[in-house]
Write a protein that holds these residues in place. Sequence first.
Motif, mmCIF file in Angstrom:
data_model
loop_
_atom_site.group_PDB
_atom_site.id
_atom_site.type_symbol
_atom_site.label_atom_id
_atom_site.label_comp_id
_atom_site.label_asym_id
_atom_site.label_seq_id
_atom_site.Cartn_x
_atom_site.Cartn_y
_atom_site.Cartn_z
ATOM 1 N N THR A 83 0.847 -1.196 0.000
ATOM 2 C CA THR A 83 0.000 0.000 0.000
ATOM 3 C C THR A 83 0.883 1.245 0.000
ATOM 4 N N VAL A 84 0.570 2.191 -0.992
ATOM 5 C CA VAL A 84 1.354 3.427 -1.136
ATOM 6 C C VAL A 84 0.461 4.605 -0.759
ATOM 7 N N VAL A 85 0.941 5.541 0.050
ATOM 8 C CA VAL A 85 0.233 6.751 0.462
ATOM 9 C C VAL A 85 1.162 7.936 0.193
ATOM 10 N N TRP A 86 0.572 9.026 -0.426
ATOM 11 C CA TRP A 86 1.398 10.194 -0.749
ATOM 12 C C TRP A 86 0.628 11.478 -0.477
ATOM 13 N N LYS A 87 1.327 12.605 -0.476
ATOM 14 C CA LYS A 87 0.759 13.930 -0.191
ATOM 15 C C LYS A 87 0.953 14.827 -1.407
ATOM 16 N N MET A 88 -0.112 15.557 -1.793
ATOM 17 C CA MET A 88 -0.065 16.438 -2.951
ATOM 18 C C MET A 88 0.573 17.788 -2.559
ATOM 19 N N PRO A 89 1.182 18.514 -3.524
ATOM 20 C CA PRO A 89 1.752 19.846 -3.215
ATOM 21 C C PRO A 89 0.644 20.866 -2.972
ATOM 22 N N GLU A 90 0.963 21.955 -2.335
ATOM 23 C CA GLU A 90 -0.035 22.944 -1.954
ATOM 24 C C GLU A 90 -0.359 23.906 -3.100
ATOM 25 N N LYS A 91 0.597 24.329 -3.901
ATOM 26 C CA LYS A 91 0.373 25.319 -4.955
ATOM 27 C C LYS A 91 -0.120 24.632 -6.222
ATOM 28 N N ILE A 92 -1.432 24.521 -6.302
ATOM 29 C CA ILE A 92 -2.082 23.913 -7.455
ATOM 30 C C ILE A 92 -3.250 24.814 -7.866
ATOM 31 N N ILE A 93 -3.480 24.925 -9.166
ATOM 32 C CA ILE A 93 -4.626 25.724 -9.632
ATOM 33 C C ILE A 93 -5.914 25.109 -9.079
ATOM 34 N N PRO A 94 -6.683 25.875 -8.392
ATOM 35 C CA PRO A 94 -7.908 25.294 -7.793
ATOM 36 C C PRO A 94 -8.923 24.895 -8.864
ATOM 37 N N SER A 95 -9.836 24.034 -8.428
ATOM 38 C CA SER A 95 -10.948 23.563 -9.265
ATOM 39 C C SER A 95 -10.450 22.865 -10.523
ATOM 40 N N GLN A 96 -9.331 22.116 -10.378
ATOM 41 C CA GLN A 96 -8.812 21.354 -11.509
ATOM 42 C C GLN A 96 -8.641 19.903 -11.063
ATOM 43 N N ASN A 97 -9.047 18.971 -11.909
ATOM 44 C CA ASN A 97 -8.815 17.551 -11.630
ATOM 45 C C ASN A 97 -7.329 17.203 -11.899
ATOM 46 N N THR B 195 -4.209 13.993 -12.087
ATOM 47 C CA THR B 195 -3.881 12.582 -12.348
ATOM 48 C C THR B 195 -2.458 12.306 -11.833
ATOM 49 N N CYS B 196 -2.275 11.107 -11.255
ATOM 50 C CA CYS B 196 -0.957 10.715 -10.704
ATOM 51 C C CYS B 196 -0.543 9.360 -11.281
ATOM 52 N N GLU B 197 0.735 9.172 -11.473
ATOM 53 C CA GLU B 197 1.318 7.895 -11.936
ATOM 54 C C GLU B 197 2.249 7.346 -10.855
ATOM 55 N N ILE B 198 2.060 6.029 -10.540
ATOM 56 C CA ILE B 198 2.895 5.327 -9.552
ATOM 57 C C ILE B 198 3.786 4.330 -10.310
ATOM 58 N N GLN B 199 5.058 4.503 -10.178
ATOM 59 C CA GLN B 199 6.032 3.597 -10.816
ATOM 60 C C GLN B 199 6.643 2.708 -9.740
ATOM 61 N N TYR B 200 6.647 1.390 -9.934
ATOM 62 C CA TYR B 200 7.207 0.451 -8.961
ATOM 63 C C TYR B 200 7.936 -0.673 -9.713
ATOM 64 N N GLY B 201 8.908 -1.216 -9.049
ATOM 65 C CA GLY B 201 9.683 -2.318 -9.627
ATOM 66 C C GLY B 201 10.486 -3.033 -8.555
ATOM 67 N N SER B 202 10.790 -4.334 -8.837
ATOM 68 C CA SER B 202 11.579 -5.144 -7.906
ATOM 69 C C SER B 202 13.065 -4.759 -8.001
ATOM 70 N N LEU B 203 13.723 -4.853 -6.880
ATOM 71 C CA LEU B 203 15.162 -4.568 -6.881
ATOM 72 C C LEU B 203 15.951 -5.648 -7.611
ATOM 73 N N TYR B 204 15.311 -6.801 -7.848
ATOM 74 C CA TYR B 204 15.969 -7.891 -8.553
ATOM 75 C C TYR B 204 15.790 -7.779 -10.058
ATOM 76 N N SER B 205 15.044 -6.782 -10.502
ATOM 77 C CA SER B 205 14.737 -6.668 -11.924
ATOM 78 C C SER B 205 14.894 -5.216 -12.357
ATOM 79 N N LEU C 143 -6.514 8.840 -10.406
ATOM 80 C CA LEU C 143 -7.172 10.147 -10.590
ATOM 81 C C LEU C 143 -7.572 10.714 -9.239
ATOM 82 N N LEU C 144 -7.313 12.064 -9.084
ATOM 83 C CA LEU C 144 -7.633 12.737 -7.828
ATOM 84 C C LEU C 144 -8.340 14.059 -8.120
ATOM 85 N N ASN C 145 -9.049 14.549 -7.137
ATOM 86 C CA ASN C 145 -9.655 15.882 -7.185
ATOM 87 C C ASN C 145 -8.684 16.874 -6.553
ATOM 88 N N SER C 146 -8.716 18.104 -7.061
ATOM 89 C CA SER C 146 -7.767 19.093 -6.557
ATOM 90 C C SER C 146 -7.984 19.407 -5.088
#
Length: 866
Positions: free
Chosen positions: A234-248, A250-260, A269-272
């Motif tokens: 399970t991954v949990v993250w925090k969005m930055p504060e300076k974002i244009i309001p009332s805008q949707n 999108t976030c991308e999570i990249q993950y990979g094994s250390l053996y590969s 998808l997130l709401n602003s």
Amino acid sequence: MFSCLTWMFVLLCSSIADENFIRDADIFPSSPEIERGSTLKLFCVLGKHYTPQRNASHIIWKLNHELIAQEDYNIVNETVSSITIHNFTYSKAHVKCFTKYFGKEQLLVHTEVKSGFPPDTPGNISCIYYYNSKLTCTWTSGRETNLMTNYTLYRKVETPPYTLSSCQSKTELCSFYFPDTSYSSSFCFQVKAENVLGEASSDCVLIPMGEIEKFEPPEILSVKKITGINRLLTVVWKMPEKIIPSQNLTCEIQYGSLYSNSSKLVTVLLNSSEKTGSCNLTDLWDSTEYSVAIRCANVLSKFWSEWSRRKTASTEEKAPSEKVDLWRVIEPSHSAGNRSAHLLWKTLSSFPPSGRILGYKIQYFPENNAALEMTNITADQKITLPLNEEAYIVSITAYNSAGNSPGATLRIPSTNEKTLQIIETMRTFTTNEEVIVEWIPSETKVSEYVVEWYEELGTDPFSRSWQYVSNSTNWKINKKNFKPFICYNISVYPVYGNKVGAPYSIQTYVQEKKPSEGPVADTGVPGKNEVTVKWKEISKDKRNGFICNYTIFYKPEDGKESNETVNSDVLQYTLKSLQANTQYTVYIMATNGAGGTSGEPKTFKTLKFNTEDVIFIALPIGLSMLFLLGLWITCILKKHAFKRICWPDIPNPAESVAVEWPLDAPVNNSFLKGVTSETKTMDFEDISVLEHCFPEESQEGSPLMNCENHVSEYTDVTMKGMISGDKKIMYHKENEVAKCFSSSMPYVIADQDIRSQMQSALIAVKEIQPTEMLEDDLCESQQTSVKNEENYSEEVLKLEDFSGKALFNPYLKNSIKTREFLVSESLPEHSKKEPKGQSAVFPPFQQNIAGQSYVTLDMFGLATAH
């Protein structure tokens, strides 16, 4: 002191005057910038200090260091000269104005000229908007102007109140900063470029702010597994504060094994209005560590934020699913039967991995007694087991918090067990990238092999590498696994069941170079025409390849070099047909596949003679010495026999003990001249040897007989007188001396003085005529001599009658009726010469001449007179 200061002031003033004199000229336009390929025109003006001595006709022009042609000059007036240069193509150049006066050039003034192009119309305007932080725009300027160009960015609002703002830049980038970064949905951007040659402006481009928004990367709060759920994070993250309001968003999570090296992406998808985001990563590997990063963007924007900082986490742990890769190195057994078995293993690098390993459990027991099982635990991937001569079964399992892996089993054979040689032949070769090993087994039933390789000089059993090969009789590996110029041992073991067969081994180099050093020659003891050169093998760490052959180079002093080549297994060679007594230089070159290296040269000198020559010379000398030694020893052992044969004992009358020799008798003997008192030398030349001087009857009555029943004839000797110094020898008439003498001592003389004188006097040899011829003369002469001596009362000599004939000594080398008499060379001359009177009485006696026979006295008959 004052004079020195005065001179310094004069020099200073003159230097200032000269400086003003030189700089009193001008050129214009100064530092011009023109369009490339156009015409350049410059003017040089002389100052008042140059006139009237010099004028514009003395001015010359140079472009950089080259003289400009005279036809491009123009004399404007006496003080001004101009120059015209057509099609000026230099990007930068220096134009110089000189005066030439009396053949000497003097620089007046110079200027730098630049050429370039007017600016092109800017294009491709692009902007990035950081909400309430910064607005940055970039553009392309077109062709390089090569001149200083200034850019102005205009930001216009297309809707009322139609505000306008701008920023200046000398590059192709310009930014507006907070608070001049207000948000608007309709901004128009325009760029103007200008330089000395002109200016150009772009069109005003409308850019919506939402499309160019870019914000800071999010911050990952946690990446963790959920207890009891496998293969999930399970991954949990925090969005930055300076974002244009009332805008949707999108976030991308990249993950990979250390053996590969591969990775996967998950879009969220997130709401602003949401300040945090979360996501579950599923379908992961058990007991695997993963790395996670996140980036986000406005759904309308074409710019993503930068990737966040990465965080790692592991999935729920699971027991290892695969057994370890196990191998062993067995040392030879000791005298007591004990030995050491070195176990090595490694985890398989398979995907998915078999889980995180906490440690390893080693269990081993004798093959015939499983009840004696022993267990060791280690976190390393190696261990040494002390074993006896029995066969053992070894099993290793890897474990973690979730459980154990399957066991890897290996059998250690007993010390007296015979292993099968299944591999018949083997070869190895290299390519540009790989090392390839191929082998041929005698049985096709074997389907698994172990290839082992290690450095030949390596002594650590744990430094060996190995790899299992299944269903193949060849093996390939990258050359990077081997060091260059190092010899490796490569062995292939057949594996059938839990048993390992006998290996087939071979050595190889993946890359060779010339040996690091050459062999050292040892010539030993040279011969006359040959020498045996010996050398030792180069140490293995300096061979750098397989030695192919050795070459022996040898050269006589001031001669031509020769060489001989031998195989690599030959470590000595005999050089033949060498010159005798000659100094040679020899050195040896060892050659491998990459080249050869020579050792240090060594000198030797051949012998003048060889062993055969010495034997040929010494043998005759030795035999001669042995012969002489033998002869000498024989002479020592047989000296008495040789003396009797070669040097018989000659009787010496002086050593006789039969009578005494008086030394007081006067010298008055006709036969014995006497001995002078000064020299005490006796002259025996008057001694007469008589034979058959008396009748047979008197001879028969002679008392002198041989005691050993030998019938001998004795010689009558009559001595009328003998003188030795002042002493006189008297012989008694009535005292007759008769004695039987042995052959070994026939003469006896009593007086020691006479004996010593006789030893120092040798009697000259006189040849005696046959007795038949001398008989009458001798008798008559003797009688006459007796009568002449009667008047001397002190000396009486009586002739005695000796019976028998003269008996010749067998040791004398003279023939019958001859004797040898020796006279010392030291006798006086008057003793050696015969008197004239005496020579008339003894005509047969002659002076000693070379080759004349010699006689000696057999006996003296002496009588003492009263």
